[in-house]
Design a protein around this motif. Structure first.
Motif, PDB file in Angstrom:
ATOM      1  N   PHE A  22       0.832  -1.203   0.000  1.00 28.15           N
ATOM      2  CA  PHE A  22       0.000   0.000   0.000  1.00 28.15           C
ATOM      3  C   PHE A  22       0.871   1.261   0.000  1.00 28.15           C
ATOM      4  CE2 PHE A  22      -3.261   2.715   2.378  1.00 28.15           C
ATOM      5  CZ  PHE A  22      -4.115   2.840   1.288  1.00 28.15           C
ATOM      6  N   ALA A  23       1.991   1.238   0.743  1.00 26.22           N
ATOM      7  CA  ALA A  23       2.874   2.399   0.840  1.00 26.22           C
ATOM      8  C   ALA A  23       3.451   2.783  -0.522  1.00 26.22           C
ATOM      9  CB  ALA A  23       3.997   2.128   1.835  1.00 26.22           C
ATOM     10  N   LYS A  24       3.623   1.821  -1.404  1.00 26.86           N
ATOM     11  CA  LYS A  24       4.183   2.135  -2.732  1.00 26.86           C
ATOM     12  C   LYS A  24       3.216   2.980  -3.556  1.00 26.86           C
ATOM     13  CE  LYS A  24       7.339  -1.791  -2.824  1.00 26.86           C
ATOM     14  NZ  LYS A  24       7.753  -3.052  -3.460  1.00 26.86           N
ATOM     15  N   LYS A  25       1.926   2.902  -3.238  1.00 27.30           N
ATOM     16  CA  LYS A  25       0.935   3.745  -3.914  1.00 27.30           C
ATOM     17  C   LYS A  25       1.165   5.221  -3.600  1.00 27.30           C
ATOM     18  CE  LYS A  25      -4.118   4.443  -4.052  1.00 27.30           C
ATOM     19  NZ  LYS A  25      -4.314   4.311  -5.493  1.00 27.30           N
ATOM     20  N   PHE A  26       1.816   5.483  -2.459  1.00 25.54           N
ATOM     21  CA  PHE A  26       2.018   6.866  -2.008  1.00 25.54           C
ATOM     22  C   PHE A  26       3.439   7.369  -2.249  1.00 25.54           C
ATOM     23  CE2 PHE A  26      -1.576   5.148   0.235  1.00 25.54           C
ATOM     24  CZ  PHE A  26      -2.501   6.172   0.190  1.00 25.54           C
ATOM     25  N   GLY A  27       4.290   6.524  -2.843  1.00 26.48           N
ATOM     26  CA  GLY A  27       5.618   6.987  -3.221  1.00 26.48           C
ATOM     27  C   GLY A  27       6.780   6.195  -2.658  1.00 26.48           C
ATOM     28  N   ALA A  28       6.524   5.201  -1.806  1.00 25.10           N
ATOM     29  CA  ALA A  28       7.623   4.368  -1.318  1.00 25.10           C
ATOM     30  C   ALA A  28       8.233   3.608  -2.489  1.00 25.10           C
ATOM     31  CB  ALA A  28       7.134   3.396  -0.254  1.00 25.10           C
ATOM     32  N   THR A  29       9.567   3.552  -2.542  1.00 21.73           N
ATOM     33  CA  THR A  29      10.238   2.873  -3.649  1.00 21.73           C
ATOM     34  C   THR A  29      10.681   1.468  -3.272  1.00 21.73           C
ATOM     35  OG1 THR A  29      12.347   3.888  -3.006  1.00 21.73           O
ATOM     36  CG2 THR A  29      11.028   5.035  -4.652  1.00 21.73           C
ATOM     37  N   ILE A  30      10.849   1.210  -1.980  1.00 21.15           N
ATOM     38  CA  ILE A  30      11.297  -0.097  -1.491  1.00 21.15           C
ATOM     39  C   ILE A  30      10.527  -0.414  -0.217  1.00 21.15           C
ATOM     40  CG2 ILE A  30      13.269  -1.440  -0.622  1.00 21.15           C
ATOM     41  CD1 ILE A  30      15.089   0.550  -2.135  1.00 21.15           C
ATOM     42  N   GLY A  31      10.173  -1.683  -0.035  1.00 19.91           N
ATOM     43  CA  GLY A  31       9.526  -2.114   1.202  1.00 19.91           C
ATOM     44  C   GLY A  31      10.378  -3.158   1.913  1.00 19.91           C
ATOM     45  N   ILE A  32      10.504  -3.014   3.227  1.00 24.40           N
ATOM     46  CA  ILE A  32      11.230  -3.992   4.040  1.00 24.40           C
ATOM     47  C   ILE A  32      10.272  -4.541   5.092  1.00 24.40           C
ATOM     48  CG2 ILE A  32      13.083  -4.329   5.727  1.00 24.40           C
ATOM     49  CD1 ILE A  32      14.664  -2.162   4.298  1.00 24.40           C
ATOM     50  N   ASN A  33      10.077  -5.846   5.058  1.00 27.82           N
ATOM     51  CA  ASN A  33       9.215  -6.504   6.040  1.00 27.82           C
ATOM     52  C   ASN A  33      10.063  -6.879   7.249  1.00 27.82           C
ATOM     53  OD1 ASN A  33       7.586  -8.271   7.565  1.00 27.82           O
ATOM     54  ND2 ASN A  33       6.436  -8.868   5.735  1.00 27.82           N
ATOM     55  N   ALA A  34       9.897  -6.128   8.340  1.00 23.16           N
ATOM     56  CA  ALA A  34      10.725  -6.333   9.534  1.00 23.16           C
ATOM     57  C   ALA A  34      10.389  -7.608  10.281  1.00 23.16           C
ATOM     58  CB  ALA A  34      10.584  -5.132  10.465  1.00 23.16           C
ATOM     59  N   SER A  35       9.320  -8.295   9.885  1.00 23.95           N
ATOM     60  CA  SER A  35       9.018  -9.595  10.496  1.00 23.95           C
ATOM     61  C   SER A  35       9.813 -10.714   9.833  1.00 23.95           C
ATOM     62  CB  SER A  35       7.526  -9.895  10.392  1.00 23.95           C
ATOM     63  OG  SER A  35       7.141 -10.176   9.056  1.00 23.95           O
TER      64      SER A  35
END
Length: 363
Positions: free
Chosen positions: A204-217
């Motif tokens: 969802f964050a990429k819809k707002f401009g995040a370029t990379i996601g890190i799943n801390a779990s």
């Protein structure tokens, strides 16, 4: 003439919120009465609900509405003006004195607020917490500007003053974190790294401009950030390749995340360049242990950002412009709507992590 209103009241004893029929008094010389369109539902209210209290409590601190009464000393708004209500004084530099928080007399007790209350069909507030706007294109989704957007976006553009090409990591991408993502995107930051425990929120964050996601779990976010940000053209004072972001924002306030944001930013080089900046945005409820030697030796900074360091009179028009220009997609950021009668269901959903972005009450 008193104004009939429905107001959510938190009792002294641990109990569900009670929606009461009350009469708001006429405003004193510095107050306004606002008929509300919508109000945001913030994690800060969950903290209030879980904590001890001596009085019944009035909750909510961000909303949209229209002025229906004003006191004799109020000059910046008129009856009929559309406004944003917020918990931060609209211009503290111009008027640094403390405004009186709103209260209501209920039966034999006084119900208190933290400056304002917006979980109500109508509210009464000191004029310093009310910001005039032009007629809003969406009177509902804009209600979250008064806290969520201000806090997240303000931390990026005011507290940190992120510039084009600088790298950021944002820990926690709920409503506040997503607002920080938007501001980083508007400023031209690169990369914009979102960190969360929920894969759907990262998408969802990429819809707002995040370029990379890190799943801390699934992985150590600090290590992952450093692997993504190696700069082979720069070395630290220790002679190692520099890695880490220019700015890391903790939009949660947990002990774990507070202790991750300093290691996530890049080190400095003595005499050449200061280290990165870790910014605490989320409300903490624990102490935090930081490695003082790391902060000293690498000239990193750890600083707080309350309300995004915002001055609502000047910052809110900017956020409304972003919305009108399509840079701030508030309609998508608001993922759930509730009626005031469903306020207990709404707070339970927030506490259980079921809200992807921000939830609001629509009146």
């Amino acid at each position: 003439m008193p104004t009939p209103a429905q107001v959510a009241v938190l009792p002294i004893e641990e109990a569900p919120l009670d929606v009461r029929e009350v009469d708001l008094p006429d405003p004193n010389p510095s107050q306004v009465v606002v008929k509300q369109f919508a109000s945001g539902i913030c994690h800060s209210q969950l903290h209030q609900m879980r904590g001890p209290r001596r009085n019944p409590t009035l909750l909510g601190h961000e909303s949209t509405g229209v002025v229906i009464q004003k006191g004799s000393d109020v000059s910046h708004v008129e009856e009929g003006d559309e406004v944003l209500v917020t918990w931060v004084p609209r211009n503290a530099r111009q008027d640094p004195s403390r405004a009186t928080p709103a209260t209501l007399n209920l039966d034999s007790k006084t119900a208190v607020s933290q400056n304002v209350f917006t979980w109500a069909s109508h509210t009464i507030a000191d004029q310093r917490f009310v910001v005039k706007t032009e007629p809003m294109t969406d009177k509902h989704s804009t209600s979250i500007i008064g806290c969520a957007v201000m806090t997240g976006a303000g931390a990026v553009i005011n507290t940190a003053d992120v510039q084009a090409g600088e790298s950021v990591a944002i820990f926690g991408v709920g409503g506040v974190g997503l607002s920080a993502v938007v501001a980083a995107s508007v400023r031209g930051a690169d990369p914009i790294i979102a960190v969360d425990l929920d894969e759907d929120k990262l998408t969802f964050a990429k819809k707002f401009g995040a370029t990379i996601g890190i799943n801390a779990s699934k992985q150590d976010p600090v290590r992952a950030i450093h692997e993504l940000t190696v700069n082979p053209n720069e070395v630290s004072i220790a002679g190692r390749e520099v890695s880490g972001v220019d700015y890391a924002f903790d939009c949660i306030g947990l002990k774990t995340t507070m202790e991750q944001i300093v290691p996530a930013v890049r080190p400095g080089h003595f005499g050449a360049r200061q280290g990165g900046t870790a910014v605490l945005v989320g409300v903490p409820h624990t102490t935090v242990e930081l490695q003082a030697g790391e902060i000293l030796g690498t000239e990193k900074q750890f600083r707080g950002s309350i309300g995004g360091s915002c001055s609502p009179d000047t910052d809110f028009p900017v956020f409304l412009d972003w919305h009108r220009e399509g840079k701030l997609d508030l309609e998508s950021l608001v993922t759930e709507t509730y009626s005031l009668q469903d306020i207990n269901e709404a707070t339970a959903a927030l506490a259980e992590g079921k809200i992807a972005g921000r939830s609001i009450i629509v009146f």
